[in-house]
Design a protein around this motif. Structure first.
Motif, mmCIF file in Angstrom:
data_model
loop_
_atom_site.group_PDB
_atom_site.id
_atom_site.type_symbol
_atom_site.label_atom_id
_atom_site.label_comp_id
_atom_site.label_asym_id
_atom_site.label_seq_id
_atom_site.Cartn_x
_atom_site.Cartn_y
_atom_site.Cartn_z
ATOM 1 N N LEU A 139 -38.155 -2.336 -7.457
ATOM 2 C CA LEU A 139 -37.151 -3.159 -6.784
ATOM 3 C C LEU A 139 -36.580 -4.227 -7.703
ATOM 4 O O LEU A 139 -35.460 -4.699 -7.495
ATOM 5 C CB LEU A 139 -37.739 -3.788 -5.525
ATOM 6 N N ALA A 142 -33.371 -2.871 -9.053
ATOM 7 C CA ALA A 142 -32.238 -3.066 -8.149
ATOM 8 C C ALA A 142 -31.801 -4.523 -8.132
ATOM 9 O O ALA A 142 -30.599 -4.827 -8.095
ATOM 10 C CB ALA A 142 -32.596 -2.597 -6.748
ATOM 11 N N ASP A 143 -32.758 -5.434 -8.164
ATOM 12 C CA ASP A 143 -32.445 -6.868 -8.180
ATOM 13 C C ASP A 143 -31.585 -7.213 -9.388
ATOM 14 O O ASP A 143 -30.595 -7.954 -9.278
ATOM 15 C CB ASP A 143 -33.746 -7.668 -8.196
ATOM 16 N N LEU A 146 -28.070 -5.969 -8.896
ATOM 17 C CA LEU A 146 -27.350 -6.741 -7.890
ATOM 18 C C LEU A 146 -27.009 -8.151 -8.359
ATOM 19 O O LEU A 146 -26.247 -8.858 -7.697
ATOM 20 C CB LEU A 146 -28.165 -6.787 -6.601
ATOM 21 N N ASP A 161 -25.547 2.198 -0.898
ATOM 22 C CA ASP A 161 -26.411 1.151 -0.339
ATOM 23 C C ASP A 161 -27.321 1.662 0.772
ATOM 24 O O ASP A 161 -28.291 0.987 1.127
ATOM 25 C CB ASP A 161 -25.541 0.017 0.222
ATOM 26 N N ALA A 168 -35.231 -1.439 2.691
ATOM 27 C CA ALA A 168 -35.221 -2.895 2.553
ATOM 28 C C ALA A 168 -35.620 -3.599 3.842
ATOM 29 O O ALA A 168 -36.307 -4.632 3.802
ATOM 30 C CB ALA A 168 -33.840 -3.366 2.106
ATOM 31 N N LEU A 184 -31.741 -9.165 -4.655
ATOM 32 C CA LEU A 184 -32.082 -8.146 -3.658
ATOM 33 C C LEU A 184 -32.082 -8.748 -2.262
ATOM 34 O O LEU A 184 -31.575 -8.143 -1.312
ATOM 35 C CB LEU A 184 -33.448 -7.541 -3.977
ATOM 36 N N LYS A 185 -32.645 -9.938 -2.130
ATOM 37 C CA LYS A 185 -32.692 -10.605 -0.822
ATOM 38 C C LYS A 185 -31.285 -10.942 -0.327
ATOM 39 O O LYS A 185 -30.972 -10.771 0.865
ATOM 40 C CB LYS A 185 -33.540 -11.875 -0.903
ATOM 41 N N TRP A 187 -28.551 -9.381 -1.085
ATOM 42 C CA TRP A 187 -27.956 -8.097 -0.694
ATOM 43 C C TRP A 187 -28.468 -7.675 0.675
ATOM 44 O O TRP A 187 -27.689 -7.258 1.543
ATOM 45 C CB TRP A 187 -28.308 -7.059 -1.758
ATOM 46 N N TYR A 188 -29.778 -7.786 0.891
ATOM 47 C CA TYR A 188 -30.341 -7.437 2.191
ATOM 48 C C TYR A 188 -29.736 -8.299 3.297
ATOM 49 O O TYR A 188 -29.412 -7.789 4.390
ATOM 50 C CB TYR A 188 -31.864 -7.610 2.166
#
Length: 206
Positions: A139, A142-143, A146, A161, A168, A184-185, A187-188
């Protein structure tokens, strides 16, 4: 009308329900798999010989495999928004879809099952810890991506996504120690503000 088979608490089924919701498609949802059965019925096996979910029927067209279904729906119904017409942009989104399935799914399963699904006396702490370590490492990839763009699909939300977005919700919802992955957060949080995500994905963890 589009028909979707699969139990709503399945990550793979969530992908399809979420995608259909984002596209504003009318559809019939039939719970199947797990306690709902159906998947071993001869009629279902005629559509999907694997006996797995999800499976869709769109008119006379039958399709299984969750990522393939998301791509199909996005290509047919999004007018190029969720399924980019530019091959380079589309390949970037494809990459994240397949990465979530090939890299995240297995270690995530070890975390999720040992936190949510298995009774305490059947949990495997070693598998949980290894899964958590692997998920954290993956992850972070991904972070990092992003940090430079708001969505895995690029500047706009799209099909890229959807697979990781389904993981997620559980990742941020489970009572586990998570590393600080701020992009990541963020984006979530953007996903969590989408009504279709709230309906299809943000359901009780079971």
């Amino acid at each position: 009308m589009l028909k979707i088979w699969g139990r709503g608490n399945s990550t793979n089924v969530k992908k399809v329900l979420w995608c259909a919701g984002e596209l504003g498609l009318p559809f019939e949802h039939v719970n199947a798999g797990g306690a709902f059965g159906v998947v071993n019925d001869s009629e279902y096996r005629a559509m999907n010989p694997n006996g797995l979910v999800p499976c869709i029927k769109d008119g006379d067209f039958v399709l299984w495999e969750s990522n393939a279904i998301v791509r199909y729906l996005a290509a047919k119904y999004s007018n190029g928004t969720f399924f980019p017409t530019d091959p380079t942009v589309r390949a970037d989104a494809d990459k994240w879809m397949d990465w979530a399935t090939s890299s995240i799914a297995a270690p995530f399963r070890d975390v999720f099952w040992n936190v949510v699904r298995l009774p305490a006396d059947q949990r495997n702490d070693a598998a949980f810890r290894k899964g958590l370590e692997d998920c954290t490492r993956l992850l972070s990839i991904a972070d990092k991506a992003l940090a430079g763009q708001p969505f895995l699909s690029g500047a706009q939300f799209g099909m890229g996504d959807i697979p990781l977005g389904c993981f997620a919700y559980s990742w941020f919802g489970m009572p586990i120690e998570r590393p600080a992955l701020p992009y990541l957060k963020a984006w979530y949080d953007r996903l969590a503000a989408r009504p279709a995500y709230q309906t299809a994905v943000m359901i009780p963890l079971t």
